[in-house]
Design a protein around this motif. Structure first.
Motif, PDB file in Angstrom:
ATOM      1  N   THR A 282       0.815  -1.227   0.000  1.00 32.46           N
ATOM      2  CA  THR A 282       0.000   0.000   0.000  1.00 32.46           C
ATOM      3  C   THR A 282       0.846   1.276   0.000  1.00 32.46           C
ATOM      4  O   THR A 282       0.335   2.354   0.295  1.00 32.46           O
ATOM      5  CB  THR A 282      -0.931   0.021   1.231  1.00 32.46           C
ATOM      6  N   ARG A 283       2.115   1.175  -0.384  1.00 38.80           N
ATOM      7  CA  ARG A 283       2.997   2.344  -0.302  1.00 38.80           C
ATOM      8  C   ARG A 283       3.099   3.099  -1.625  1.00 38.80           C
ATOM      9  O   ARG A 283       4.075   3.806  -1.879  1.00 38.80           O
ATOM     10  CB  ARG A 283       4.390   1.940   0.181  1.00 38.80           C
ATOM     11  N   GLN A 284       2.076   2.995  -2.499  1.00 40.28           N
ATOM     12  CA  GLN A 284       2.092   3.724  -3.764  1.00 40.28           C
ATOM     13  C   GLN A 284       2.178   5.221  -3.489  1.00 40.28           C
ATOM     14  O   GLN A 284       1.396   5.765  -2.692  1.00 40.28           O
ATOM     15  CB  GLN A 284       0.821   3.425  -4.576  1.00 40.28           C
ATOM     16  N   ASP A 286       1.363   7.806  -5.128  1.00 38.20           N
ATOM     17  CA  ASP A 286       0.159   8.573  -5.454  1.00 38.20           C
ATOM     18  C   ASP A 286      -1.096   7.918  -4.910  1.00 38.20           C
ATOM     19  O   ASP A 286      -2.211   8.232  -5.330  1.00 38.20           O
ATOM     20  CB  ASP A 286       0.039   8.748  -6.973  1.00 38.20           C
ATOM     21  N   GLY A 287      -0.925   7.006  -3.956  1.00 34.93           N
ATOM     22  CA  GLY A 287      -2.058   6.263  -3.415  1.00 34.93           C
ATOM     23  C   GLY A 287      -2.636   6.894  -2.166  1.00 34.93           C
ATOM     24  O   GLY A 287      -2.085   7.833  -1.575  1.00 34.93           O
ATOM     25  N   ASP A 312      12.523   5.184  -4.968  1.00 34.79           N
ATOM     26  CA  ASP A 312      11.272   4.993  -4.219  1.00 34.79           C
ATOM     27  C   ASP A 312      11.422   5.570  -2.814  1.00 34.79           C
ATOM     28  O   ASP A 312      10.543   6.291  -2.317  1.00 34.79           O
ATOM     29  CB  ASP A 312      10.931   3.503  -4.099  1.00 34.79           C
TER      30      ASP A 312
END
Length: 462
Positions: A282-284, A286-287, A312
Protein backbone atom coordinates in the motif's frame (compact mmCIF):
# COMPACT_ATOMS: atom_id res chain seq x y z
CA UNK A 1 2.70 4.78 28.12
CA UNK A 2 3.97 8.01 29.63
CA UNK A 3 2.88 10.55 32.21
CA UNK A 4 1.93 13.67 30.31
CA UNK A 5 2.27 17.32 31.27
CA UNK A 6 -0.84 19.33 32.07
CA UNK A 7 -1.66 21.70 29.24
CA UNK A 8 -3.92 24.71 29.20
CA UNK A 9 -6.86 24.95 26.84
CA UNK A 10 -6.27 26.94 23.65
CA UNK A 11 -7.76 30.39 23.45
CA UNK A 12 -8.82 29.95 19.82
CA UNK A 13 -11.35 27.38 18.60
CA UNK A 14 -9.72 24.23 17.25
CA UNK A 15 -11.14 22.84 13.99
CA UNK A 16 -12.67 19.39 14.07
CA UNK A 17 -11.09 16.64 12.02
CA UNK A 18 -14.05 16.91 9.65
CA UNK A 19 -13.01 20.48 8.79
CA UNK A 20 -9.24 20.04 8.70
CA UNK A 21 -7.87 20.80 5.21
CA UNK A 22 -6.79 17.79 3.17
CA UNK A 23 -7.66 14.99 5.58
CA UNK A 24 -10.15 13.57 3.10
CA UNK A 25 -8.07 14.05 -0.06
CA UNK A 26 -7.31 10.32 0.03
CA UNK A 27 -10.92 9.57 -0.90
CA UNK A 28 -10.21 10.80 -4.41
CA UNK A 29 -7.15 8.56 -4.79
CA UNK A 30 -6.69 4.85 -5.41
CA UNK A 31 -7.04 2.98 -2.11
CA UNK A 32 -5.91 -0.63 -2.47
CA UNK A 33 -6.58 -3.50 -0.08
CA UNK A 34 -9.78 -1.91 1.24
CA UNK A 35 -12.90 -3.78 2.42
CA UNK A 36 -16.10 -3.84 0.42
CA UNK A 37 -18.62 -3.08 3.15
CA UNK A 38 -21.88 -4.92 2.49
CA UNK A 39 -24.39 -2.73 4.35
CA UNK A 40 -24.34 1.05 3.85
CA UNK A 41 -26.44 1.79 6.94
CA UNK A 42 -24.15 -0.29 9.19
CA UNK A 43 -21.12 1.40 7.64
CA UNK A 44 -22.45 4.92 8.23
CA UNK A 45 -23.45 4.10 11.82
CA UNK A 46 -20.07 2.49 12.56
CA UNK A 47 -18.06 5.42 11.21
CA UNK A 48 -20.26 7.89 13.11
CA UNK A 49 -19.77 5.95 16.35
CA UNK A 50 -16.00 5.71 15.91
CA UNK A 51 -15.78 9.42 15.15
CA UNK A 52 -17.47 10.24 18.47
CA UNK A 53 -15.55 7.81 20.70
CA UNK A 54 -12.58 8.95 22.81
CA UNK A 55 -9.07 8.58 21.33
CA UNK A 56 -7.28 5.32 22.03
CA UNK A 57 -3.93 7.12 22.46
CA UNK A 58 -3.13 10.74 23.13
CA UNK A 59 -1.22 13.33 21.15
CA UNK A 60 1.26 13.90 23.97
CA UNK A 61 2.15 10.20 24.06
CA UNK A 62 2.66 10.28 20.30
CA UNK A 63 5.01 13.24 20.68
CA UNK A 64 7.04 11.38 23.31
CA UNK A 65 7.41 8.43 20.95
CA UNK A 66 8.57 10.74 18.15
CA UNK A 67 11.30 12.03 20.48
CA UNK A 68 12.34 8.47 21.37
CA UNK A 69 12.50 7.45 17.71
CA UNK A 70 14.50 10.58 16.90
CA UNK A 71 17.11 9.38 19.41
CA UNK A 72 17.15 5.98 17.70
CA UNK A 73 17.58 7.60 14.27
CA UNK A 74 20.63 9.35 15.71
CA UNK A 75 22.11 6.11 17.09
CA UNK A 76 21.17 6.83 20.71
CA UNK A 77 18.44 4.21 21.20
CA UNK A 78 17.19 0.96 19.67
CA UNK A 79 13.61 0.06 18.69
CA UNK A 80 12.08 -3.32 19.54
CA UNK A 81 8.70 -3.78 17.84
CA UNK A 82 6.93 -7.10 18.20
CA UNK A 83 3.59 -8.82 18.35
CA UNK A 84 1.01 -10.81 16.45
CA UNK A 85 0.82 -11.03 12.70
CA UNK A 86 -2.92 -10.45 13.06
CA UNK A 87 -4.62 -9.92 16.40
CA UNK A 88 -7.97 -11.59 16.90
CA UNK A 89 -10.88 -10.61 19.09
CA UNK A 90 -10.90 -14.07 20.64
CA UNK A 91 -7.18 -13.84 21.42
CA UNK A 92 -7.43 -10.56 23.35
CA UNK A 93 -7.39 -12.27 26.74
CA UNK A 94 -5.46 -11.13 29.79
CA UNK A 95 -3.25 -14.23 29.68
CA UNK A 96 -2.28 -13.86 26.02
CA UNK A 97 -1.72 -10.10 26.26
CA UNK A 98 0.41 -10.45 29.39
CA UNK A 99 2.47 -13.25 27.77
CA UNK A 100 3.15 -11.06 24.74
CA UNK A 101 4.10 -8.02 26.84
CA UNK A 102 6.23 -10.20 29.09
CA UNK A 103 8.17 -11.59 26.11
CA UNK A 104 8.81 -8.12 24.70
CA UNK A 105 10.04 -6.93 28.10
CA UNK A 106 12.33 -9.95 28.40
CA UNK A 107 13.76 -9.31 24.94
CA UNK A 108 14.22 -5.63 25.78
CA UNK A 109 16.32 -6.35 28.89
CA UNK A 110 18.71 -8.50 26.86
CA UNK A 111 18.88 -5.95 24.02
CA UNK A 112 19.42 -3.06 26.42
CA UNK A 113 22.46 -4.79 27.84
CA UNK A 114 23.81 -5.73 24.42
CA UNK A 115 23.34 -2.27 22.92
CA UNK A 116 24.21 -0.29 26.06
CA UNK A 117 21.39 1.94 24.84
CA UNK A 118 17.78 2.57 25.82
CA UNK A 119 15.39 0.19 24.06
CA UNK A 120 12.08 1.61 22.86
CA UNK A 121 9.42 -1.02 23.53
CA UNK A 122 6.57 -1.16 21.02
CA UNK A 123 3.90 -3.78 20.46
CA UNK A 124 2.21 -4.79 17.24
CA UNK A 125 -0.81 -4.65 19.51
CA UNK A 126 -4.12 -2.92 20.20
CA UNK A 127 -4.96 -2.35 16.55
CA UNK A 128 -3.34 -5.02 14.36
CA UNK A 129 -6.72 -6.40 13.30
CA UNK A 130 -6.47 -6.01 9.51
CA UNK A 131 -4.21 -7.70 6.97
CA UNK A 132 -3.52 -7.15 3.26
CA UNK A 133 -3.95 -10.22 1.09
CA UNK A 134 -2.46 -11.33 -2.19
CA UNK A 135 -5.88 -12.44 -3.46
CA UNK A 136 -9.39 -11.12 -2.83
CA UNK A 137 -10.82 -14.64 -2.73
CA UNK A 138 -10.10 -18.06 -1.29
CA UNK A 139 -11.28 -21.35 -2.78
CA UNK A 140 -11.75 -24.58 -0.83
CA UNK A 141 -13.24 -27.75 -2.30
CA UNK A 142 -14.72 -25.81 -5.20
CA UNK A 143 -16.28 -23.12 -2.98
CA UNK A 144 -15.00 -19.55 -3.40
CA UNK A 145 -15.45 -16.92 -0.67
CA UNK A 146 -13.80 -13.59 0.18
CA UNK A 147 -10.34 -13.96 1.71
CA UNK A 148 -9.95 -13.41 5.44
CA UNK A 149 -8.70 -9.84 5.92
CA UNK A 150 -8.46 -9.73 9.69
CA UNK A 151 -11.08 -9.53 12.42
CA UNK A 152 -11.65 -5.82 11.75
CA UNK A 153 -13.12 -6.77 8.37
CA UNK A 154 -14.47 -10.32 8.44
CA UNK A 155 -14.27 -13.66 10.22
CA UNK A 156 -11.82 -16.53 9.80
CA UNK A 157 -14.46 -19.28 9.55
CA UNK A 158 -14.98 -20.37 5.95
CA UNK A 159 -18.67 -19.56 5.62
CA UNK A 160 -20.49 -16.88 3.57
CA UNK A 161 -21.74 -15.23 6.76
CA UNK A 162 -18.33 -15.11 8.40
CA UNK A 163 -16.44 -13.93 5.32
CA UNK A 164 -18.82 -11.04 4.51
CA UNK A 165 -17.19 -7.64 5.09
CA UNK A 166 -18.95 -6.15 8.13
CA UNK A 167 -18.26 -2.52 9.10
CA UNK A 168 -19.53 -3.06 12.66
CA UNK A 169 -16.33 -5.05 13.21
CA UNK A 170 -14.42 -1.74 13.17
CA UNK A 171 -16.28 -0.73 16.32
CA UNK A 172 -15.47 -4.04 17.96
CA UNK A 173 -11.82 -3.56 16.96
CA UNK A 174 -11.86 -0.18 18.73
CA UNK A 175 -13.26 -1.63 21.96
CA UNK A 176 -10.89 -4.62 21.88
CA UNK A 177 -7.98 -2.23 21.34
CA UNK A 178 -9.16 -0.10 24.26
CA UNK A 179 -9.25 -3.09 26.62
CA UNK A 180 -5.85 -4.25 25.36
CA UNK A 181 -4.32 -0.81 25.96
CA UNK A 182 -5.87 -0.77 29.43
CA UNK A 183 -4.12 -4.03 30.29
CA UNK A 184 -0.83 -2.89 28.76
CA UNK A 185 -0.92 0.28 30.86
CA UNK A 186 -1.63 -1.77 33.97
CA UNK A 187 1.18 -4.25 33.25
CA UNK A 188 3.83 -1.65 32.39
CA UNK A 189 2.99 0.84 35.13
CA UNK A 190 2.05 -1.48 38.01
CA UNK A 191 5.22 -3.47 38.77
CA UNK A 192 4.89 -6.22 36.12
CA UNK A 193 7.82 -4.61 34.27
CA UNK A 194 10.18 -4.52 37.30
CA UNK A 195 13.69 -5.10 35.96
CA UNK A 196 14.48 -7.70 38.62
CA UNK A 197 11.32 -9.66 37.81
CA UNK A 198 11.96 -9.59 34.07
CA UNK A 199 15.56 -10.69 34.61
CA UNK A 200 14.29 -13.58 36.78
CA UNK A 201 12.04 -14.70 33.91
CA UNK A 202 15.07 -14.81 31.63
CA UNK A 203 16.78 -17.15 34.10
CA UNK A 204 13.99 -19.60 33.29
CA UNK A 205 14.93 -19.38 29.63
CA UNK A 206 18.55 -20.16 30.49
CA UNK A 207 17.55 -23.22 32.52
CA UNK A 208 16.94 -25.05 29.24
CA UNK A 209 20.23 -26.80 28.22
CA UNK A 210 19.40 -25.98 24.58
CA UNK A 211 20.25 -22.35 25.34
CA UNK A 212 23.60 -22.93 27.03
CA UNK A 213 25.39 -21.03 24.24
CA UNK A 214 23.93 -17.81 25.67
CA UNK A 215 25.00 -18.56 29.25
CA UNK A 216 27.96 -16.16 29.19
CA UNK A 217 25.82 -13.18 28.19
CA UNK A 218 23.14 -14.15 30.71
CA UNK A 219 25.77 -14.24 33.49
CA UNK A 220 26.98 -10.78 32.50
CA UNK A 221 23.45 -9.41 32.76
CA UNK A 222 22.99 -11.12 36.11
CA UNK A 223 26.18 -9.52 37.46
CA UNK A 224 25.07 -6.12 36.18
CA UNK A 225 21.70 -6.40 37.95
CA UNK A 226 23.37 -7.54 41.19
CA UNK A 227 25.87 -4.69 40.93
CA UNK A 228 23.06 -2.17 40.52
CA UNK A 229 21.28 -3.65 43.53
CA UNK A 230 24.45 -3.54 45.65
CA UNK A 231 24.97 0.10 44.71
CA UNK A 232 21.50 0.97 45.92
CA UNK A 233 19.97 1.59 42.50
CA UNK A 234 16.41 2.90 42.70
CA UNK A 235 14.65 -0.21 41.46
CA UNK A 236 11.32 1.36 42.33
CA UNK A 237 11.93 3.74 39.44
CA UNK A 238 12.56 0.75 37.19
CA UNK A 239 9.16 -0.83 37.88
CA UNK A 240 7.51 1.36 35.23
CA UNK A 241 8.36 1.39 31.54
CA UNK A 242 7.17 3.21 28.46
CA UNK A 243 5.33 0.92 26.08
CA UNK A 244 3.86 2.08 22.78
CA UNK A 245 1.23 0.58 20.49
CA UNK A 246 1.52 0.23 16.73
CA UNK A 247 -0.26 -1.35 13.78
CA UNK A 248 -0.47 -1.23 10.01
CA UNK A 249 -2.80 1.63 9.04
CA UNK A 250 -4.59 -0.45 6.45
CA UNK A 251 -8.34 0.19 6.75
CA UNK A 252 -8.56 3.90 5.99
CA UNK A 253 -12.17 4.24 7.10
CA UNK A 254 -11.08 3.22 10.60
CA UNK A 255 -7.97 5.41 10.66
CA UNK A 256 -9.85 8.47 9.40
CA UNK A 257 -12.67 8.02 11.91
CA UNK A 258 -10.11 7.96 14.76
CA UNK A 259 -8.21 11.05 13.61
CA UNK A 260 -8.46 13.89 16.12
CA UNK A 261 -7.25 17.50 16.20
CA UNK A 262 -4.84 18.12 19.07
CA UNK A 263 -6.10 20.91 21.33
CA UNK A 264 -2.53 22.09 22.01
CA UNK A 265 -1.34 22.50 18.45
CA UNK A 266 -4.40 22.36 16.20
CA UNK A 267 -2.76 19.54 14.22
CA UNK A 268 -4.26 16.15 13.27
CA UNK A 269 -3.14 12.97 15.03
CA UNK A 270 -4.11 9.40 14.30
CA UNK A 271 -5.34 8.27 17.70
CA UNK A 272 -5.79 4.59 16.82
CA UNK A 273 -2.16 3.95 17.83
CA UNK A 274 1.09 5.74 18.61
CA UNK A 275 2.98 4.47 15.55
CA UNK A 276 1.32 3.67 12.21
CA UNK A 277 2.95 1.98 9.27
CA UNK A 278 2.28 1.60 5.56
CA UNK A 279 2.75 -1.87 4.12
CA UNK A 280 4.66 -3.03 1.08
CA UNK A 281 1.39 -3.45 -0.82
CA UNK A 282 0.00 0.00 0.00
CA UNK A 283 3.00 2.34 -0.30
CA UNK A 284 2.09 3.72 -3.76
CA UNK A 285 3.37 7.29 -3.85
CA UNK A 286 0.16 8.57 -5.45
CA UNK A 287 -2.06 6.26 -3.41
CA UNK A 288 -4.51 6.91 -0.62
CA UNK A 289 -2.45 5.45 2.24
CA UNK A 290 0.63 7.58 1.65
CA UNK A 291 -1.48 10.71 1.18
CA UNK A 292 -3.51 10.21 4.34
CA UNK A 293 -0.59 9.36 6.59
CA UNK A 294 1.41 12.29 5.23
CA UNK A 295 -1.15 14.54 6.95
CA UNK A 296 -1.08 13.18 10.53
CA UNK A 297 1.59 13.96 13.13
CA UNK A 298 2.30 10.39 14.21
CA UNK A 299 5.64 8.74 13.59
CA UNK A 300 5.18 6.76 10.37
CA UNK A 301 6.79 3.55 9.17
CA UNK A 302 7.01 2.23 5.62
CA UNK A 303 7.78 -1.38 4.70
CA UNK A 304 10.37 -1.73 1.92
CA UNK A 305 10.70 -5.06 0.12
CA UNK A 306 13.38 -6.32 -2.28
CA UNK A 307 11.74 -4.52 -5.19
CA UNK A 308 12.15 -1.11 -3.56
CA UNK A 309 14.54 1.28 -5.27
CA UNK A 310 16.54 4.12 -3.78
CA UNK A 311 14.40 6.52 -5.80
CA UNK A 312 11.27 4.99 -4.22
CA UNK A 313 12.75 5.69 -0.78
CA UNK A 314 13.69 9.28 -1.65
CA UNK A 315 10.23 10.03 -3.04
CA UNK A 316 8.61 8.58 0.08
CA UNK A 317 10.79 10.85 2.21
CA UNK A 318 9.67 13.89 0.20
CA UNK A 319 6.02 12.96 0.69
CA UNK A 320 6.05 11.74 4.29
CA UNK A 321 8.94 13.69 5.85
CA UNK A 322 9.45 16.88 3.81
CA UNK A 323 10.84 18.72 6.87
CA UNK A 324 13.45 15.99 7.49
CA UNK A 325 12.33 15.62 11.08
CA UNK A 326 14.18 12.93 13.07
CA UNK A 327 11.70 10.46 14.52
CA UNK A 328 9.07 11.12 11.88
CA UNK A 329 9.91 8.38 9.37
CA UNK A 330 11.05 4.78 9.83
CA UNK A 331 11.99 2.50 6.96
CA UNK A 332 11.25 -1.13 7.86
CA UNK A 333 13.15 -3.34 5.43
CA UNK A 334 11.80 -6.79 4.60
CA UNK A 335 14.18 -8.02 1.92
CA UNK A 336 14.59 -11.73 2.70
CA UNK A 337 17.83 -13.39 3.77
CA UNK A 338 18.84 -14.00 0.15
CA UNK A 339 18.45 -10.33 -0.82
CA UNK A 340 19.36 -8.21 2.20
CA UNK A 341 23.10 -7.89 1.52
CA UNK A 342 22.57 -7.10 -2.15
CA UNK A 343 19.49 -4.85 -2.06
CA UNK A 344 19.84 -2.81 1.14
CA UNK A 345 23.16 -0.96 0.61
CA UNK A 346 21.99 1.23 -2.30
CA UNK A 347 18.92 2.35 -0.35
CA UNK A 348 20.88 3.23 2.78
CA UNK A 349 23.61 5.02 0.83
CA UNK A 350 21.28 7.26 -1.16
CA UNK A 351 18.99 8.05 1.76
CA UNK A 352 22.00 8.94 3.93
CA UNK A 353 23.45 11.12 1.17
CA UNK A 354 20.13 12.99 0.93
CA UNK A 355 20.49 14.23 4.51
CA UNK A 356 17.30 12.58 5.75
CA UNK A 357 17.49 11.13 9.27
CA UNK A 358 15.26 8.12 8.91
CA UNK A 359 15.31 5.22 11.36
CA UNK A 360 16.34 1.92 9.76
CA UNK A 361 14.62 -1.17 11.18
CA UNK A 362 14.74 -4.78 9.99
CA UNK A 363 11.66 -6.97 9.57
CA UNK A 364 13.30 -10.38 9.06
CA UNK A 365 10.00 -12.26 8.96
CA UNK A 366 8.05 -11.32 5.85
CA UNK A 367 10.78 -11.89 3.28
CA UNK A 368 11.43 -15.44 4.50
CA UNK A 369 8.00 -17.08 4.31
CA UNK A 370 7.87 -20.58 2.80
CA UNK A 371 5.43 -23.51 2.72
CA UNK A 372 6.40 -26.60 4.70
CA UNK A 373 6.17 -30.07 3.09
CA UNK A 374 3.01 -30.71 5.11
CA UNK A 375 1.34 -27.57 3.74
CA UNK A 376 1.78 -24.99 6.51
CA UNK A 377 2.97 -21.43 5.90
CA UNK A 378 6.18 -21.16 7.92
CA UNK A 379 9.58 -19.51 8.28
CA UNK A 380 12.96 -21.03 9.05
CA UNK A 381 14.54 -19.55 12.16
CA UNK A 382 17.98 -19.69 10.56
CA UNK A 383 16.77 -17.60 7.60
CA UNK A 384 15.22 -15.05 9.94
CA UNK A 385 18.47 -14.73 11.89
CA UNK A 386 20.51 -14.56 8.70
CA UNK A 387 18.50 -11.57 7.51
CA UNK A 388 19.13 -9.84 10.84
CA UNK A 389 22.85 -10.54 10.50
CA UNK A 390 22.81 -9.19 6.96
CA UNK A 391 21.05 -6.04 8.15
CA UNK A 392 23.79 -5.43 10.74
CA UNK A 393 26.55 -6.23 8.26
CA UNK A 394 25.26 -3.71 5.73
CA UNK A 395 25.00 -0.91 8.27
CA UNK A 396 28.42 -1.70 9.71
CA UNK A 397 30.01 -1.54 6.25
CA UNK A 398 28.33 1.83 5.54
CA UNK A 399 28.94 3.36 8.96
CA UNK A 400 25.22 3.79 9.58
CA UNK A 401 23.12 2.73 12.55
CA UNK A 402 20.98 -0.45 12.56
CA UNK A 403 18.21 1.08 14.61
CA UNK A 404 15.66 -1.58 15.33
CA UNK A 405 14.01 -4.97 15.06
CA UNK A 406 10.42 -5.62 13.93
CA UNK A 407 9.19 -9.19 14.48
CA UNK A 408 5.99 -11.21 14.41
CA UNK A 409 6.05 -13.09 17.69
CA UNK A 410 3.91 -14.38 20.50
CA UNK A 411 4.43 -15.13 24.16
CA UNK A 412 2.83 -18.54 23.75
CA UNK A 413 4.35 -21.98 23.15
CA UNK A 414 3.18 -22.26 19.56
CA UNK A 415 4.87 -24.16 16.72
CA UNK A 416 4.80 -22.03 13.57
CA UNK A 417 8.44 -21.28 12.64
CA UNK A 418 10.90 -24.11 12.07
CA UNK A 419 14.17 -24.42 13.96
CA UNK A 420 15.79 -22.68 16.91
CA UNK A 421 18.09 -24.10 19.58
CA UNK A 422 15.13 -25.96 21.07
CA UNK A 423 13.96 -26.90 17.59
CA UNK A 424 10.46 -26.86 16.20
CA UNK A 425 9.81 -29.40 13.44
CA UNK A 426 6.91 -29.57 11.03
CA UNK A 427 5.21 -32.39 12.92
CA UNK A 428 4.64 -29.97 15.80
CA UNK A 429 2.49 -27.83 13.48
CA UNK A 430 -0.29 -30.43 13.72
CA UNK A 431 -0.96 -29.62 17.38
CA UNK A 432 0.51 -26.17 18.04
CA UNK A 433 0.01 -24.06 14.90
CA UNK A 434 -2.39 -21.29 15.95
CA UNK A 435 -1.81 -18.26 13.69
CA UNK A 436 -4.75 -17.18 11.52
CA UNK A 437 -2.38 -15.55 9.03
CA UNK A 438 1.44 -15.59 9.09
CA UNK A 439 3.73 -17.74 11.28
CA UNK A 440 5.19 -16.18 14.43
CA UNK A 441 8.22 -16.85 16.57
CA UNK A 442 7.20 -18.49 19.82
CA UNK A 443 8.31 -17.36 23.27
CA UNK A 444 11.60 -19.28 23.28
CA UNK A 445 12.50 -18.39 19.69
CA UNK A 446 11.83 -14.72 20.43
CA UNK A 447 14.19 -14.74 23.40
CA UNK A 448 16.82 -16.60 21.42
CA UNK A 449 16.63 -13.90 18.76
CA UNK A 450 17.11 -11.25 21.46
CA UNK A 451 20.30 -12.94 22.69
CA UNK A 452 21.64 -13.23 19.15
CA UNK A 453 20.88 -9.58 18.34
CA UNK A 454 22.32 -8.49 21.70
CA UNK A 455 25.55 -10.23 20.75
CA UNK A 456 25.65 -8.33 17.45
CA UNK A 457 24.94 -5.04 19.21
CA UNK A 458 27.63 -5.70 21.80
CA UNK A 459 30.20 -6.38 19.05
CA UNK A 460 29.18 -3.20 17.28
CA UNK A 461 29.89 -1.19 20.40
CA UNK A 462 33.18 -2.95 21.17
Amino acid sequence: MTDLPVTTAPTEPIPSAADYPGLDAWRGLTAVQQPTWTDSAVYQASVAELSALPPLVFAGEVDVLRERLAAAAQGKAFLLQGGDCAETFEGATADKISARVRTILQMAVVLTYGASLPVIKMGRMAGQFAKPRSSNDETRNGVTLPAYRGDMVNGFDFTPESRAHDASRMVRAYHTSASTLNLIRAFTQGGFADLRLVHHWNKGFMANPAHSRYESLAREIDRAVKFMDACGADFDALKRVEFFASHEALVLDYERALTRIDSRTGLPYGTSGHFLWIGERTRQLDGAHVDFLSRVRNPIGVKLGPGSSADDALRLIEKLDPEREPGRLTFITRMGAKNIREKLPALVEKVTASGAQVLWVTDPMHGNTVTSPNGYKTRNFDDVIDEVRGFFEVHKSLGTFPGGLHVEMTGDDVAECLGGSDPIDQEAFLDRYESVCDPRLNHMQSLEMAFLVAGALAKKGA
